[in-house]
Motif scaffolding. Structure first.
Motif, PDB file in Angstrom:
ATOM      1  N   GLU A  30       0.820  -1.195   0.000  1.00 50.89           N
ATOM      2  CA  GLU A  30       0.000   0.000   0.000  1.00 50.89           C
ATOM      3  C   GLU A  30       0.866   1.264   0.000  1.00 50.89           C
ATOM      4  OE1 GLU A  30      -3.104   2.714   0.092  1.00 50.89           O
ATOM      5  OE2 GLU A  30      -2.980   0.623  -0.554  1.00 50.89           O
ATOM      6  N   ARG A  33       2.166   1.763  -3.473  1.00 51.26           N
ATOM      7  CA  ARG A  33       1.145   2.310  -4.367  1.00 51.26           C
ATOM      8  C   ARG A  33       1.016   3.821  -4.197  1.00 51.26           C
ATOM      9  NH1 ARG A  33      -3.724   4.165  -4.286  1.00 51.26           N
ATOM     10  NH2 ARG A  33      -3.957   3.854  -2.034  1.00 51.26           N
ATOM     11  N   ARG A  34       1.020   4.275  -2.952  1.00 52.29           N
ATOM     12  CA  ARG A  34       0.847   5.699  -2.675  1.00 52.29           C
ATOM     13  C   ARG A  34       2.058   6.507  -3.166  1.00 52.29           C
ATOM     14  NH1 ARG A  34      -1.730   5.815   3.469  1.00 52.29           N
ATOM     15  NH2 ARG A  34      -3.743   4.857   2.920  1.00 52.29           N
ATOM     16  N   THR A  36       4.062   5.635  -5.554  1.00 50.09           N
ATOM     17  CA  THR A  36       4.028   5.602  -7.021  1.00 50.09           C
ATOM     18  C   THR A  36       3.043   6.630  -7.563  1.00 50.09           C
ATOM     19  OG1 THR A  36       4.518   3.229  -6.951  1.00 50.09           O
ATOM     20  CG2 THR A  36       3.748   4.129  -9.043  1.00 50.09           C
ATOM     21  N   ASP A  37       1.861   6.701  -6.939  1.00 45.91           N
ATOM     22  CA  ASP A  37       0.875   7.702  -7.347  1.00 45.91           C
ATOM     23  C   ASP A  37       1.441   9.113  -7.214  1.00 45.91           C
ATOM     24  OD1 ASP A  37      -1.021   5.803  -7.920  1.00 45.91           O
ATOM     25  OD2 ASP A  37      -2.077   5.973  -5.992  1.00 45.91           O
ATOM     26  N   LEU A  38       2.103   9.355  -6.096  1.00 48.67           N
ATOM     27  CA  LEU A  38       2.672  10.681  -5.847  1.00 48.67           C
ATOM     28  C   LEU A  38       3.704  11.037  -6.904  1.00 48.67           C
ATOM     29  CD1 LEU A  38       2.947  13.151  -3.990  1.00 48.67           C
ATOM     30  CD2 LEU A  38       4.679  11.862  -2.693  1.00 48.67           C
ATOM     31  N   ILE A  40       4.108   9.702 -10.076  1.00 46.34           N
ATOM     32  CA  ILE A  40       3.552   9.792 -11.429  1.00 46.34           C
ATOM     33  C   ILE A  40       2.739  11.067 -11.616  1.00 46.34           C
ATOM     34  CG2 ILE A  40       1.898   8.737 -13.021  1.00 46.34           C
ATOM     35  CD1 ILE A  40       2.842   6.016 -12.054  1.00 46.34           C
ATOM     36  N   ASN A  41       1.987  11.445 -10.613  1.00 46.38           N
ATOM     37  CA  ASN A  41       1.122  12.618 -10.734  1.00 46.38           C
ATOM     38  C   ASN A  41       1.891  13.932 -10.812  1.00 46.38           C
ATOM     39  OD1 ASN A  41      -1.170  11.016 -10.686  1.00 46.38           O
ATOM     40  ND2 ASN A  41      -1.443  11.198  -8.466  1.00 46.38           N
ATOM     41  N   ASN A  42       3.142  13.919 -10.357  1.00 49.47           N
ATOM     42  CA  ASN A  42       3.915  15.159 -10.336  1.00 49.47           C
ATOM     43  C   ASN A  42       5.292  15.021 -10.992  1.00 49.47           C
ATOM     44  OD1 ASN A  42       2.158  16.901  -8.323  1.00 49.47           O
ATOM     45  ND2 ASN A  42       2.371  14.881  -7.385  1.00 49.47           N
ATOM     46  N   LEU A  73       4.426  -2.047 -10.463  1.00 49.11           N
ATOM     47  CA  LEU A  73       5.310  -0.887 -10.411  1.00 49.11           C
ATOM     48  C   LEU A  73       6.048  -0.711 -11.733  1.00 49.11           C
ATOM     49  CD1 LEU A  73       6.739   1.403  -8.848  1.00 49.11           C
ATOM     50  CD2 LEU A  73       8.425  -0.303  -8.105  1.00 49.11           C
ATOM     51  N   ARG A  76       3.812   0.683 -14.427  1.00 45.15           N
ATOM     52  CA  ARG A  76       3.440   2.082 -14.241  1.00 45.15           C
ATOM     53  C   ARG A  76       4.613   3.026 -14.509  1.00 45.15           C
ATOM     54  NH1 ARG A  76       0.154   3.395  -8.975  1.00 45.15           N
ATOM     55  NH2 ARG A  76      -0.419   5.157 -10.320  1.00 45.15           N
TER      56      ARG A  76
END
Length: 370
Positions: A30, A33-34, A36-38, A40-42, A73, A76
């Motif tokens: 988890e 995932r967080r 990775t999101d952080l 990719i989004n920036n 991972l 992505r």
């Protein structure tokens, strides 16, 4: 911001390592995932220092983590141009193809050295993934062609972004003589040099002829004629712009009276296949197709016959033979023996052999190449 990020790097790593050392696998996944999101989004806004921090974080997070999470991972991060380079390399080197595959195929962050290292050491699944990259250098395709199985080689050859070296092309054309699928893949490449294309057609035509004659022995003569005519049409249609320009240059030199033995020898020494063919044809007074047919034959006698008809000196013939060997990648011939043979060959004999050769090929009457 760079200084602040650099200073916070160790603190962030300490916090993560502390949490992970007491956390479950589910918590680790988890967290991954967080993070990775952080990222990719920036990603487009991050500095090099930011990327280095994320790189260290990812390295910590994937330790002792399940394969499916690493594969996610990899999938992505593979398409992110500014992805952290260390984690990309780690994923690419993974033994599990589900993890390594997306990065090997898509990541622009993966450096050439790592790709070649993997191509030289990993299995066929990893090689296949590499073969699908948008761009493949000559150095990389050399390894794929040398180590790859049938599937990898066809995938590499079918890739329009793959740059094929002279050595790889020579090997591929030789292998294509016993592999029709590979022959088709090579023949469809728009960047295939003409001397390789001619060899490919010559060998493929023989393969087709044998298959048809075996199926219809009573039509063997007709089949042979049809196959030969088809091959000639294909060859004429496939003439590249480069070949057209080479022939136009030679024609201009010939029309102006500037084409001579020295010029043809210079073409050969420079490895210019099309110009050498056209020049030799003009001096010998035969069609370029006749020269091409004899130039791509495995035996050297055809070239010596043409040169003798053209009245060329042995030094020029030697240059043409050297060009053929370099382009074909074949073993060196016994130059001294060839020289003695050429010196003993009479011009009248060469003329008779050439007429017989052209008759056997079903060629038209001699026409100047230029």
């Amino acid at each position: 911001m760079r200084t602040k990020t650099a200073k916070s790097s160790e603190n962030l790593l300490d916090e993560l390592q502390s949490a992970l050392s007491h956390g479950t696998v589910a918590r680790r996944v988890e967290t991954l995932r967080r993070v990775t999101d952080l990222f990719i989004n920036n990603a487009v806004d991050y500095s090099d220092d930011h990327v280095r921090v994320f790189d260290d974080v990812f390295q910590c997070l994937i330790e002792q983590i399940e394969t499916s999470a690493k594969a996610l991972l990899a999938d992505r991060l593979a398409t992110i141009p500014a992805a952290p380079p260390k984690i990309i390399r780690t994923l690419a080197l993974d033994e599990v193809i589900e993890v390594a595959g997306p990065v090997l195929t898509k990541s622009e962050r993966l450096d050439e050295t790592t790709l070649i290292e993997i191509a030289r050491s990993k299995g066929q699944a990893h090689l296949k993934a590499i073969s699908l990259r948008r761009v493949l250098s000559e150095a990389l395709t050399d390894v794929l062609v040398a180590r790859g199985n049938e599937d990898v080689v066809q995938s590499t050859v079918s890739n329009p972004g793959a740059q094929l070296s002279e050595g790889s092309l020579t090997d591929l054309v030789t292998r294509a003589a016993r592999d029709d699928d590979l022959a088709a893949c090579i023949g469809l490449r728009p960047d295939l040099p003409r001397h390789h294309y001619l060899k490919l057609i010559a060998k493929a035509s023989l393969s087709v002829r044998r298959k048809l004659e075996a199926a219809h022995p009573e039509l063997a003569d007709e089949v042979s004629s049809v196959v030969q005519e088809a091959a000639q049409r294909i060859r004429a249609a496939a003439m590249s712009r480069q070949t057209e320009m080479a022939r136009a240059l030679v024609k201009s030199l010939h029309d102006d009276g500037r084409l001579n033995e020295f010029q043809v020898t210079t073409f050969a020494e420079q490895g210019k296949f099309d110009e050498t063919n056209a020049g030799l044809a003009a001096l010998a007074g035969v069609a370029v197709e006749t020269v091409e047919n004899m130039m791509i034959e495995s035996r050297t006698e055809g070239v010596m016959i043409l040169a003798k008809v053209a009245g060329m000196q042995w030094s020029s013939v030697r240059a043409i033979i050297a060009m053929r060997e370099k382009l074909s990648g074949g073993s060196q011939t016994d130059i001294l023996t060839l020289r003695d043979t050429y010196e003993a060959l009479r011009s009248s004999t060469a003329q008779q052999v050439l007429r017989f050769h052209r008759m056997q090929r079903g060629a038209t009457s001699p026409t100047p190449a230029a």
